[in-house]
Design a protein around this motif. Structure first.
Motif, short mmCIF file in Angstrom:
data_model
loop_
_atom_site.label_atom_id
_atom_site.label_comp_id
_atom_site.label_asym_id
_atom_site.label_seq_id
_atom_site.Cartn_x
_atom_site.Cartn_y
_atom_site.Cartn_z
N ASN A 181 24.07 31.05 16.76
CA ASN A 181 25.17 31.91 16.40
C ASN A 181 26.27 31.45 16.12
OD1 ASN A 181 23.22 34.06 17.23
ND2 ASN A 181 24.48 34.26 19.32
N VAL A 185 28.33 31.34 12.33
CA VAL A 185 29.74 32.11 11.90
C VAL A 185 30.85 31.21 11.90
CG1 VAL A 185 29.10 34.46 12.83
CG2 VAL A 185 30.08 32.80 14.32
N SER A 199 28.20 27.78 7.46
CA SER A 199 28.16 29.12 8.01
C SER A 199 28.50 29.91 6.96
CB SER A 199 29.24 29.11 9.06
OG SER A 199 30.68 28.99 8.62
N THR A 201 30.89 31.86 6.92
CA THR A 201 32.44 32.13 6.60
C THR A 201 33.02 30.60 6.07
OG1 THR A 201 32.81 31.31 8.72
CG2 THR A 201 32.87 33.77 8.35
N LEU A 241 31.01 41.95 12.38
CA LEU A 241 30.86 41.01 13.55
C LEU A 241 32.17 40.87 14.40
CD1 LEU A 241 28.71 38.29 12.03
CD2 LEU A 241 27.96 40.53 12.68
N VAL A 277 31.27 34.78 18.15
CA VAL A 277 32.27 35.04 16.94
C VAL A 277 33.77 34.62 17.18
CG1 VAL A 277 33.12 36.96 15.45
CG2 VAL A 277 30.69 36.97 16.05
N ILE A 282 34.43 39.53 11.27
CA ILE A 282 33.89 39.13 10.01
C ILE A 282 33.40 40.47 9.54
CG2 ILE A 282 32.14 37.76 9.22
CD1 ILE A 282 32.10 36.10 11.46
N TYR A 352 37.03 37.55 6.55
CA TYR A 352 37.11 37.69 7.71
C TYR A 352 38.74 37.34 8.27
CZ TYR A 352 37.45 32.42 8.21
OH TYR A 352 38.06 31.10 7.92
#
Length: 359
Positions: A181, A185, A199, A201, A241, A277, A282, A352
């Protein structure tokens, strides 16, 4: 409706049982010393005679025949439901398993993506139609893997109490899920060739949060949606997210009762919540996020390996590296490996907000 609920409950219970049996099977392999599948099956059956997976384990102990004999493929595939049970227990804990409409592709296969569109316009009577082109590129997801090793005492590995199995299973699930996870992100995670993907992002310019008040939450969401829609006017595969805390704050600020701690929807957009997150919110186009998954989780065990008992082991090892013999210490090591990879296919497919902490 009651029948549907009973069906879902039954599936959940079977998944729970299979995931436990997967760990029990790994323990049986350890106890038997991997002398043979038959020996491990005897250990498993002796300890867990009422297991739902007992027939699968018995099939796994059948001697192999020929490559065309059903008893050859049977033993190889028989324990797949146990692996599936473990993986289906893992998937709901990972963002990859919860985000709808992600675009799944195979490992090491080139996937075409469009980088520019054609030119279109009104055409008068007798006038020529415009001629243009679209630019295409290819994306390939190589093989990447994540995993770790858990070392326990021989005594713990041999315990038949369900408590020990639950602890081991849950630690594997939580550990792998938490790591994946965060890697998925965290903007700081950059790609490393032949090791790990960036990731989704990473390399994207963040929208810095405007503040901590409810009004700031509304302002930040407006900025995020506006910036995302400017690049992606289609919202068919849009997903948000955010952390559970931010989901509650945004729900309160925008008066959206369909959004809560466990996610939901915001203006009809699916929202997936996860503490991984952090302080980001996001927005992504799920169809532009490619991911490859081997649909399996490898669990290997050894009591004869030599390990560096460190969460950041030396690579390569040096004269100062301290190695521990599992055999000498009466320990057993369980190695968990998950093959998975992802890539953001389009630069603007993810936007994001950073630093979002609302009172």
């Amino acid at each position: 409706m009651d029948t549907e609920r009973l069906s879902n409950f039954t599936i959940s219970q079977i998944t729970h049982a299979r995931s436990l049996d997967f760990v029990r099977w790994a323990s049986a392999l350890h106890v038997s010393g991997s002398s043979s599948i038959a020996s491990a099956a005897e250990v498993f059956e002796a300890k867990h005679p009422r297991s739902l997976s007992i027939d699968l384990v018995r099939k796994a102990a059948v001697a192999a025949g020929t490559s065309t004999d059903a008893t050859w493929a049977g033993p190889l595939a028989a324990l797949k439901p146990l692996s599936d049970g473990f993986l289906s227990f893992l998937r709901p804990a990972t963002l990859l398993g919860r985000i709808p409409n992600l675009r799944r592709v195979p490992f090491n296969i080139s996937v075409s993506k469009q980088t520019t569109g054609g030119t279109y316009q009104w055409i008068g009577q007798g006038a020529p139609a415009p001629v243009s082109k679209i630019d295409l590129a290819t994306v390939t997801l190589g093989i990447a893997k994540a995993g770790g090793i858990i070392v326990v005492s021989e005594e713990l590995a041999k315990l038949s109490r369900p408590g020990a199995e639950v602890v081991l299973r849950d630690e594997m699930v939580k550990g792998v899920a938490k790591f994946l996870n965060a890697q998925f992100v965290d903007p700081a995670v950059a790609a490393v060739a032949n090791v790990n993907p960036a990731s989704i992002t990473n390399g994207t310019t963040a929208i810095v949060s405007s503040g901590t008040l409810a009004a700031n939450a509304a302002t930040d969401m407006q900025a995020l949606l506006s910036q995302f829609l400017a690049a992606h006017p289609s919202v068919e595969a849009m997903v948000l997210l955010m952390s559970p805390a931010n989901a509650v704050a945004v729900s309160r600020a925008l008066n959206q009762p369909t959004l809560g701690l466990n996610g939901g929807t915001l203006y009809g957009i699916p929202v997936v919540t996860s503490n991984s997150v952090g302080t980001s919110i996001i927005a992504l186009d799920a169809q532009e996020i490619l991911y490859a998954d081997d649909d399996g989780l490898e669990v290997d065990k050894s009591s004869a390996a030599t390990l560096q008992m460190d969460s950041a082991p030396d690579d390569p090892t040096s004269a100062s590296t301290v190695m521990i013999s599992l055999y000498q210490r009466n320990l057993a090591g369980f190695r968990v490996t998950r093959y998975v990879n992802w890539k953001r296919a389009a630069t603007d497919s993810v936007k994001y907000v950073s630093g979002a902490v609302y009172a």
